[in-house]
Design a protein around this motif. Structure first.
Motif, PDB file in Angstrom:
ATOM      1  N   UNK A  25       0.824  -1.217   0.000  1.00  0.00           N
ATOM      2  CA  UNK A  25       0.000   0.000   0.000  1.00  0.00           C
ATOM      3  C   UNK A  25       0.849   1.254   0.000  1.00  0.00           C
ATOM      4  N   UNK A  26       0.294   2.332  -0.509  1.00  0.00           N
ATOM      5  CA  UNK A  26       0.960   3.629  -0.448  1.00  0.00           C
ATOM      6  C   UNK A  26       1.115   4.057   1.009  1.00  0.00           C
ATOM      7  N   UNK A  27       2.247   4.672   1.320  1.00  0.00           N
ATOM      8  CA  UNK A  27       2.492   5.159   2.674  1.00  0.00           C
ATOM      9  C   UNK A  27       3.232   4.189   3.561  1.00  0.00           C
ATOM     10  N   UNK A  28       3.545   2.992   3.040  1.00  0.00           N
ATOM     11  CA  UNK A  28       4.262   1.979   3.815  1.00  0.00           C
ATOM     12  C   UNK A  28       5.668   1.816   3.256  1.00  0.00           C
ATOM     13  N   UNK A  60       9.297   3.092  -3.553  1.00  0.00           N
ATOM     14  CA  UNK A  60       9.245   4.254  -2.677  1.00  0.00           C
ATOM     15  C   UNK A  60       8.070   4.116  -1.712  1.00  0.00           C
ATOM     16  N   UNK A  61       8.205   4.711  -0.550  1.00  0.00           N
ATOM     17  CA  UNK A  61       7.150   4.625   0.455  1.00  0.00           C
ATOM     18  C   UNK A  61       5.798   5.056  -0.106  1.00  0.00           C
ATOM     19  N   UNK A  62       5.785   6.123  -0.903  1.00  0.00           N
ATOM     20  CA  UNK A  62       4.534   6.671  -1.404  1.00  0.00           C
ATOM     21  C   UNK A  62       3.959   5.877  -2.580  1.00  0.00           C
ATOM     22  N   UNK A  63       4.789   5.038  -3.201  1.00  0.00           N
ATOM     23  CA  UNK A  63       4.350   4.254  -4.355  1.00  0.00           C
ATOM     24  C   UNK A  63       3.678   2.973  -3.892  1.00  0.00           C
ATOM     25  N   UNK A 192       1.146   6.943  -8.250  1.00  0.00           N
ATOM     26  CA  UNK A 192       2.092   6.063  -8.940  1.00  0.00           C
ATOM     27  C   UNK A 192       1.925   4.665  -8.371  1.00  0.00           C
ATOM     28  N   UNK A 193       1.676   3.694  -9.276  1.00  0.00           N
ATOM     29  CA  UNK A 193       1.347   2.337  -8.833  1.00  0.00           C
ATOM     30  C   UNK A 193       2.039   1.326  -9.736  1.00  0.00           C
ATOM     31  N   UNK A 214      -4.589  -0.215 -10.125  1.00  0.00           N
ATOM     32  CA  UNK A 214      -4.431   0.948  -9.250  1.00  0.00           C
ATOM     33  C   UNK A 214      -5.769   1.324  -8.649  1.00  0.00           C
ATOM     34  N   UNK A 215      -5.738   1.866  -7.432  1.00  0.00           N
ATOM     35  CA  UNK A 215      -6.990   2.286  -6.787  1.00  0.00           C
ATOM     36  C   UNK A 215      -7.244   3.774  -7.002  1.00  0.00           C
ATOM     37  N   UNK A 216      -6.644   4.336  -8.040  1.00  0.00           N
ATOM     38  CA  UNK A 216      -6.907   5.740  -8.368  1.00  0.00           C
ATOM     39  C   UNK A 216      -7.188   5.865  -9.861  1.00  0.00           C
TER      40      UNK A 216
END
Length: 216
Positions: A25-28, A60-63, A192-193, A214-216
């Motif tokens: 997940x994004x943020x991890x 990346x953490x945000x990806x 970004x996914x 992607x969930x976006x």
């Protein structure tokens, strides 16, 4: 302050005795970060259930998206070599600011760490490492003035996709490192996914393909 998303269980896309492919997940963080309070990461969550799992590459953490783990040292050596020798096919989906004029293309810009501002990366034609990204437009949203892209990193430099898109004047939405304040505010996360990955199996050599929407 690091605030990882809640652990709601592993999202396993593929698994066998030597290979795991999971959705991050994004943020991890992919691996534990430096400092207190940064142990929670994709690697620690996977290893809590699969003690022999070893991370092969990072996001990346945000990806968000597909991340590969080897099960055991032999599988880790084989998979690491596959990534180093570019035997792995990776695709990402991203939403960027503005409308790209070309429907497809390549970005060939050498990258290196911007040491005074690390972890930022920058384009440097004198000492930068060769870096190549291919892109293809999936959809242009005229009303929002954004473009949805499929990105294929031929090389695997740190922040490559983010810096390469910035170099075209089309930063990825929600990019807190490289985008302007206005572009950052267009999304609540980095859009970004890692949506597709094909990797040779560490034992059989057969291509194992995994996809993730992607969930976006």
């Amino acid at each position: 302050m690091y605030a990882p998303p809640p652990h709601l269980g592993l999202d396993i896309v593929y698994q066998d005795d030597t290979l795991l492919i999971v959705n991050k997940p994004s943020g991890l963080l992919s691996v534990p970060g430096r400092g207190d309070g940064k142990h929670d990461c994709m690697a620690s969550r996977v290893q809590a259930e699969y003690a022999d799992a070893l991370i092969v590459h990072r996001l990346d953490m945000e990806t968000s998206g597909l991340l590969v783990f080897a099960r055991g040292a032999a599988a880790h050596r084989a998979l690491s070599y596959a990534f180093q020798s570019r035997a792995v096919d990776k695709r990402y989906v991203a939403v960027v600011d503005g409308a790209l004029a070309a429907s497809s293309g390549e970005i060939d810009q050498p990258l290196i760490c911007d040491w005074p501002n690390r972890p930022l990366q920058k384009i440097d034609h004198e000492i930068g490492k060769p870096s190549l990204t291919r892109y293809k437009v999936l959809h242009r949203d005229q009303e929002a003035c954004t473009t949805r892209l499929e990105l294929e990193p031929i090389t695997g430099r740190s922040h490559q996709l983010r810096v390469h898109m910035l170099s075209l004047g089309h930063a990825i939405l929600g990019d807190m490192l490289y985008a302007s304040d206005a572009v950052q505010k267009k999304a609540s996360r980095l859009l970004l996914h890692a949506c597709y990955l094909s990797v040779p199996h560490p034992v059989t050599g057969k291509a194992i393909a995994a996809t993730s929407a992607a969930d976006f």
